[in-house]
Design a protein around this motif. Structure first.
Motif, PDB file in Angstrom:
ATOM      1  N   THR A  80       0.843  -1.196   0.000  1.00 16.81           N
ATOM      2  CA  THR A  80       0.000   0.000   0.000  1.00 16.81           C
ATOM      3  C   THR A  80       0.875   1.241   0.000  1.00 16.81           C
ATOM      4  O   THR A  80       1.800   1.360   0.806  1.00 16.81           O
ATOM      5  CB  THR A  80      -0.921   0.031   1.227  1.00 16.81           C
ATOM      6  OG1 THR A  80      -1.806  -1.089   1.176  1.00 16.81           O
ATOM      7  CG2 THR A  80      -1.742   1.318   1.270  1.00 16.81           C
ATOM      8  N   PRO A 133      -5.237  -0.504  -9.999  1.00 20.52           N
ATOM      9  CA  PRO A 133      -3.951  -1.210 -10.037  1.00 20.52           C
ATOM     10  C   PRO A 133      -4.165  -2.720 -10.064  1.00 20.52           C
ATOM     11  O   PRO A 133      -5.117  -3.237  -9.458  1.00 20.52           O
ATOM     12  CB  PRO A 133      -3.262  -0.750  -8.748  1.00 20.52           C
ATOM     13  CG  PRO A 133      -4.353  -0.238  -7.879  1.00 20.52           C
ATOM     14  CD  PRO A 133      -5.387   0.325  -8.792  1.00 20.52           C
ATOM     15  N   ARG A 135      -2.354  -4.935  -8.675  1.00 19.10           N
ATOM     16  CA  ARG A 135      -2.126  -5.460  -7.332  1.00 19.10           C
ATOM     17  C   ARG A 135      -1.785  -4.305  -6.410  1.00 19.10           C
ATOM     18  O   ARG A 135      -1.334  -3.249  -6.844  1.00 19.10           O
ATOM     19  CB  ARG A 135      -0.987  -6.484  -7.318  1.00 19.10           C
ATOM     20  CG  ARG A 135       0.340  -5.940  -7.833  1.00 19.10           C
ATOM     21  CD  ARG A 135       1.411  -7.020  -7.900  1.00 19.10           C
ATOM     22  NE  ARG A 135       1.761  -7.507  -6.586  1.00 19.10           N
ATOM     23  CZ  ARG A 135       2.658  -6.923  -5.781  1.00 19.10           C
ATOM     24  NH1 ARG A 135       3.272  -5.810  -6.170  1.00 19.10           N
ATOM     25  NH2 ARG A 135       2.957  -7.422  -4.615  1.00 19.10           N
ATOM     26  N   GLY A 136      -2.035  -4.534  -5.123  1.00 19.83           N
ATOM     27  CA  GLY A 136      -1.707  -3.505  -4.158  1.00 19.83           C
ATOM     28  C   GLY A 136      -2.808  -2.472  -4.014  1.00 19.83           C
ATOM     29  O   GLY A 136      -3.880  -2.566  -4.620  1.00 19.83           O
ATOM     30  N   THR A 137      -2.516  -1.464  -3.190  1.00 23.88           N
ATOM     31  CA  THR A 137      -3.528  -0.491  -2.798  1.00 23.88           C
ATOM     32  C   THR A 137      -2.937   0.916  -2.793  1.00 23.88           C
ATOM     33  O   THR A 137      -1.765   1.103  -2.456  1.00 23.88           O
ATOM     34  CB  THR A 137      -4.054  -0.822  -1.382  1.00 23.88           C
ATOM     35  OG1 THR A 137      -4.606  -2.148  -1.393  1.00 23.88           O
ATOM     36  CG2 THR A 137      -5.108   0.159  -0.923  1.00 23.88           C
ATOM     37  N   LEU A 398       4.021   0.215  -6.580  1.00 18.54           N
ATOM     38  CA  LEU A 398       3.275  -1.040  -6.559  1.00 18.54           C
ATOM     39  C   LEU A 398       3.880  -2.078  -7.500  1.00 18.54           C
ATOM     40  O   LEU A 398       3.828  -3.281  -7.236  1.00 18.54           O
ATOM     41  CB  LEU A 398       1.808  -0.785  -6.961  1.00 18.54           C
ATOM     42  CG  LEU A 398       1.015   0.117  -6.009  1.00 18.54           C
ATOM     43  CD1 LEU A 398      -0.400   0.302  -6.525  1.00 18.54           C
ATOM     44  CD2 LEU A 398       1.018  -0.410  -4.583  1.00 18.54           C
TER      45      LEU A 398
END
Length: 402
Positions: A80, A133, A135-137, A398
């Motif tokens: 994140t 995205p 992946r991720g935040t 990310l």
């Protein structure tokens, strides 16, 4: 629409961000016309929150009193990154003669926080509408009360770096002495610790014609002010930076009366954390010596304010790479630290972070005045650049972190 990966591989990202330019300008000018001081950003926060909700993000209001956060989640779990903008204005009378000058007497966005807020609103829209995205935040942090009231600390105490846990953070600041289209950053300590002092010199008042029967607090305070500068010039290693500024003097009531006391207020700026810890004792030693020698007494208060901003090297590298992706080669510069204070420092003492400068200067548009000046303004061509930069920094983080 081309896929997001292709956009990030060329300056096409800036072209895409520029589609938001009219909206960015409209937001910025609206905020500029309706400035709100620290912890008073009710109107600003509501506009921000409504926009984020319309984007379908997970929004929280009232974080750190008047702050707002929003979360954009990728398709898969991952790290994140936080992106931060400050929202508060300053108690300064706007002297610009433009249609969007402040409508509030004695309040003005003289530090560009209206632009910061607009840029982050645009970044949230840009990233959400292009594609979430993979992946991720990404956590968007709209912070109150940067100008001396410690809004960052209030948000941290309210859990802004958790749920989800923020692994790193990035922020920008507009800078009028850097031209539009350029980025600057600092490696290591980026901004100074900013502390405040108050000194009360206590003498003995009397008639101006009989100074020998008094202890002139104004004369003593003049000696104190002068001697404090010797700390920087003769008491501190020349390779360590320190600034001691007395910005306020209050004493005396009449031209023929020797003042019984004077109150001095000022600021102390340091880059070295160890030197910062030594400053209260060094300053008080000077005050004590002079007041004792001249027959006065004193009261001394030292308030530890914002710590210094610590830029993480890996995060600085992301900014430089993002600059090349957005603006092309050679559009950034590594510069010396600033002695200005910035409460983004509270985040960087918790997690890796980077705070960089966005060029907004342009003589042709009268964007030449320094921050905190009553005629401060900026070249709004920089707004989509800010969006593209923050979006690209988030993407790179990310992409490059497990």
């Amino acid at each position: 629409m081309k896929n997001v990966q292709a956009l990030y591989q060329s300056s096409e990202i800036l072209e895409k961000a520029s589609e938001l330019k009219e909206q960015l300008i409209a937001w910025r000018r609206d905020f500029h016309q309706h400035p709100e001081l620290g912890f008073e950003e009710v109107r600003t926060a509501e506009i921000v929150a409504r926009h984020l909700e319309q984007l379908g993000l997970e929004v929280k209001r009232g974080v750190g009193r008047t702050g707002v956060t929003a979360v954009l989640r990728g398709k898969e779990p991952g790290p994140t990154i936080g992106l931060r903008a400050d929202m508060d204005a300053l108690p300064i009378q706007d002297q610009k003669q433009v249609e969007y000058r402040s409508h509030v007497s004695g309040k003005m966005h003289a530090c560009g926080h209206d632009a910061h807020t607009s840029i982050l609103m645009g970044t949230a829209q840009f990233l959400t509408q292009m594609r979430r995205p993979e992946r991720g935040t990404i956590k968007f942090i709209f912070q109150p009360a940067e100008e001396g009231l410690g809004g960052a600390q209030a948000m941290i105490e309210d859990g802004v770096l958790s749920d989800p846990q923020v692994d790193a953070i990035a922020g920008l600041h507009v800078f009028p002495f850097v031209p539009v289209g350029r980025i600057t950053a600092v490696r290591g300590i980026g901004c100074a610790a900013s502390d405040s002092i108050q000194i009360r010199i206590i003498g003995r008042g009397g008639h101006a014609a009989y100074p020998h029967m008094t202890v002139d607090a104004i004369a003593v305070s003049a000696e104190v002010i002068s001697a404090l500068q010797h700390i920087a010039s003769r008491n501190v290693d020349p390779l360590d930076s320190v600034v001691i500024t007395i910005g306020s003097i209050h004493g005396g009531t009449a031209r023929n009366v020797i003042a019984p006391e004077v109150v001095l207020e000022g600021t102390v700026r340091t880059l070295n954390p160890e030197l910062r810890e030594q400053m209260p004792e060094r300053i008080e030693r000077v005050i004590k010596g002079i007041t004792e020698a001249l027959g006065a007494t004193y009261e001394f208060t030292y308030h530890m304010g914002y710590p210094s901003v610590k830029n993480d090297d890996a995060m600085v590298d992301l900014v430089l790479k993002a600059s090349e992706q957005v603006l092309g080669a050679g559009k950034y510069e590594i510069v010396k630290p600033s002695m200005g204070g910035e409460d983004f420092s509270y985040y960087t003492h918790k997690i890796p972070g980077v705070f960089f400068r966005l060029g907004v200067g342009n003589k042709e548009k009268n964007a030449v005045y320094p921050l905190h000046h009553p005629q401060f303004d900026l070249d709004e061509d920089a707004l989509p650049i800010g969006v593209a930069m923050l979006a690209e920094v988030a993407h790179l983080f990310l992409q490059n972190n497990p």
